[in-house]
Write an enzyme that holds these catalytic residues in place. Sequence first.
Site, short mmCIF file in Angstrom:
data_model
loop_
_atom_site.label_atom_id
_atom_site.label_comp_id
_atom_site.label_asym_id
_atom_site.label_seq_id
_atom_site.Cartn_x
_atom_site.Cartn_y
_atom_site.Cartn_z
N PHE A 230 0.86 -1.19 0.00
CA PHE A 230 0.00 0.00 0.00
C PHE A 230 0.90 1.24 0.00
O PHE A 230 0.80 2.11 0.86
CB PHE A 230 -0.94 0.01 1.21
CG PHE A 230 -1.73 -1.26 1.41
CD1 PHE A 230 -2.91 -1.47 0.71
CD2 PHE A 230 -1.30 -2.24 2.29
CE1 PHE A 230 -3.65 -2.65 0.91
CE2 PHE A 230 -2.02 -3.42 2.50
CZ PHE A 230 -3.20 -3.62 1.80
N SER A 253 -2.42 -0.45 -5.58
CA SER A 253 -3.39 -0.73 -6.65
C SER A 253 -3.54 0.45 -7.60
O SER A 253 -4.08 0.31 -8.69
CB SER A 253 -4.74 -1.09 -6.05
OG SER A 253 -5.17 -0.06 -5.19
N ASP A 302 0.46 -0.70 5.24
CA ASP A 302 -0.25 0.54 5.59
C ASP A 302 -1.51 0.65 4.75
O ASP A 302 -1.62 1.51 3.86
CB ASP A 302 0.68 1.75 5.35
CG ASP A 302 0.04 3.05 5.79
OD1 ASP A 302 -0.88 3.02 6.63
OD2 ASP A 302 0.47 4.12 5.31
N CYS A 342 -5.52 2.69 10.06
CA CYS A 342 -6.04 4.06 10.24
C CYS A 342 -7.56 4.03 10.39
O CYS A 342 -8.22 5.04 10.25
CB CYS A 342 -5.61 4.95 9.09
SG CYS A 342 -6.17 4.36 7.48
N1 SAH Z 1 1.73 4.16 2.94
C1 SAH Z 1 1.26 5.28 2.18
C2 SAH Z 1 -0.22 5.52 2.36
C3 SAH Z 1 -1.10 4.32 2.05
S1 SAH Z 1 -2.77 4.71 1.84
C4 SAH Z 1 2.05 6.52 2.53
O1 SAH Z 1 2.70 6.54 3.59
O2 SAH Z 1 2.03 7.47 1.76
C5 SAH Z 1 -3.43 3.25 1.22
C6 SAH Z 1 -3.05 2.91 -0.20
O3 SAH Z 1 -3.54 1.63 -0.48
C7 SAH Z 1 -3.61 3.81 -1.29
O4 SAH Z 1 -2.55 4.33 -2.03
C8 SAH Z 1 -4.48 2.90 -2.16
O5 SAH Z 1 -4.35 3.18 -3.55
C9 SAH Z 1 -3.93 1.55 -1.86
N2 SAH Z 1 -4.82 0.39 -1.94
C10 SAH Z 1 -6.09 0.27 -1.51
N3 SAH Z 1 -6.52 -1.01 -1.62
C11 SAH Z 1 -5.48 -1.71 -2.13
C12 SAH Z 1 -5.28 -3.09 -2.47
N4 SAH Z 1 -6.24 -3.98 -2.28
N5 SAH Z 1 -4.09 -3.45 -2.96
C13 SAH Z 1 -3.11 -2.55 -3.15
N6 SAH Z 1 -3.24 -1.25 -2.83
C14 SAH Z 1 -4.40 -0.84 -2.33
#
Ligand code: SAH
Length: 398
Positions: A230, A253, A302, A342
């Site tokens: 993520f 994603s 995350d 979160c």
């Molecule tokens: N760690 C990042 C924030 C993550 S927010 C930072 O510190 O900047 C959560 C992220 O998860 C988003 O970018 C979203 O696009 C992604 N996301 C949501 N569902 C997902 C999935 N099933 N697989 C991969 N990414 C996903």
Amino acid sequence: MSVKYQIILKPGREKSVLLRHPWIFSGAIASVAGEPCSGETVAVYSSRKELLGLAAYSPTSSIRARMWTWDAGETIDRDFFTRRLRAAILRRKVAVQADESDAYRLVHAESDGLPGLVIDRYADYLVFQFLTAGSEAWRAELVQLGLDAAGCRNAYERSDVEVRRLEGLPERCGILAGDPPPELLQIHENGLSFLVDIQRGQKTGFYLDQRRNRQRIRELSAGREVLNCFCYSGGFSVYAIAGGTAGVTSIDSSHEAVELGRRNVRLNGFADNEADWVVGDVFQYLRALRDQARQFDLVILDPPKFAPTAAQAERAARGYKDINLLAMKLLRPGGLLATFSCSGGISAELFQKIIAGAALDAGAEARVLEILSQAPDHPVALNFAEGAYLKGLICQVN
Ligand code: SAH
């Protein structure tokens, strides 16, 4: 003080207001005198007609009113907001170190005594979110007073958030003041640089709440092979490279997020081959890595909010357990798991229980080395425990 409208609470339902919790639910209200419109200031009375303070009325939300003040002598006007905004900004002098970042949260809503108002600073731009009827009603004043208090001239609005629907408000984005923002603006955090899209990026453009935790990941990355799940625009990935990682793989994603992540690596003078990027679903990808018997020394999880409220907690718990269990299986003995939630609907206690369940099912012996939370520019008012939403654990897994 001349407030036209009054709400009277039911007997026995005054307690949370007396404990200075800012939310008044519709079920706690015995009667409303008159028909206050959306966001209008109302005087709040106990069932015994004692004046408890002043609140913003929200006719459609189940949180029917949010307290502006418990001081019945105060007036809700420009001076009131100037005082609250100045206090919030002054607080950041303690919360953000001088050379730490030029991007941080200036106003954290209820936790800064300004329910429904978020203001994030990104270098020369302020990004506003008006989440509630009360903050919306004072929108024009808050923009002007916020810019004045922060000594800034550019403002952009990112009120494109679903919670506004509960308040009967449409989603809205756009320029509020000053120059149109550049497509990507550059911020500087702990000696590193990041490109931020304040117009279309997630949240207001960057996960400011993870700033201190990114710094911790930098310290832990030396010589470790890192998997950043993520990853969004590569915040943790860039810090891992800066910290001397033995290689970082990042997955999200969102194609746009991953592209920005690549650019952020280059922006900091690191070579493209220092980082591997994957656009995909973390749930599937972790399984694929397991099937390939891939191993890492540090896995970061995350994910987005799986449970915005307690109602979704059970389903969310399964999601958290699934990815944490898989992540633990990818770790070399003694490896580290940095895992976050979160979700407002998942308490710190429940989160730790879920991770414990994941360890049990993974057949791993794991211990918490560190407990992490949101950066201090996202303070938690002690009368508003809901303000503490970001939970993190660094676990060592054997
Ligand atoms: N760690 C990042 C924030 C993550 S927010 C930072 O510190 O900047 C959560 C992220 O998860 C988003 O970018 C979203 O696009 C992604 N996301 C949501 N569902 C997902 C999935 N099933 N697989 C991969 N990414 C996903």
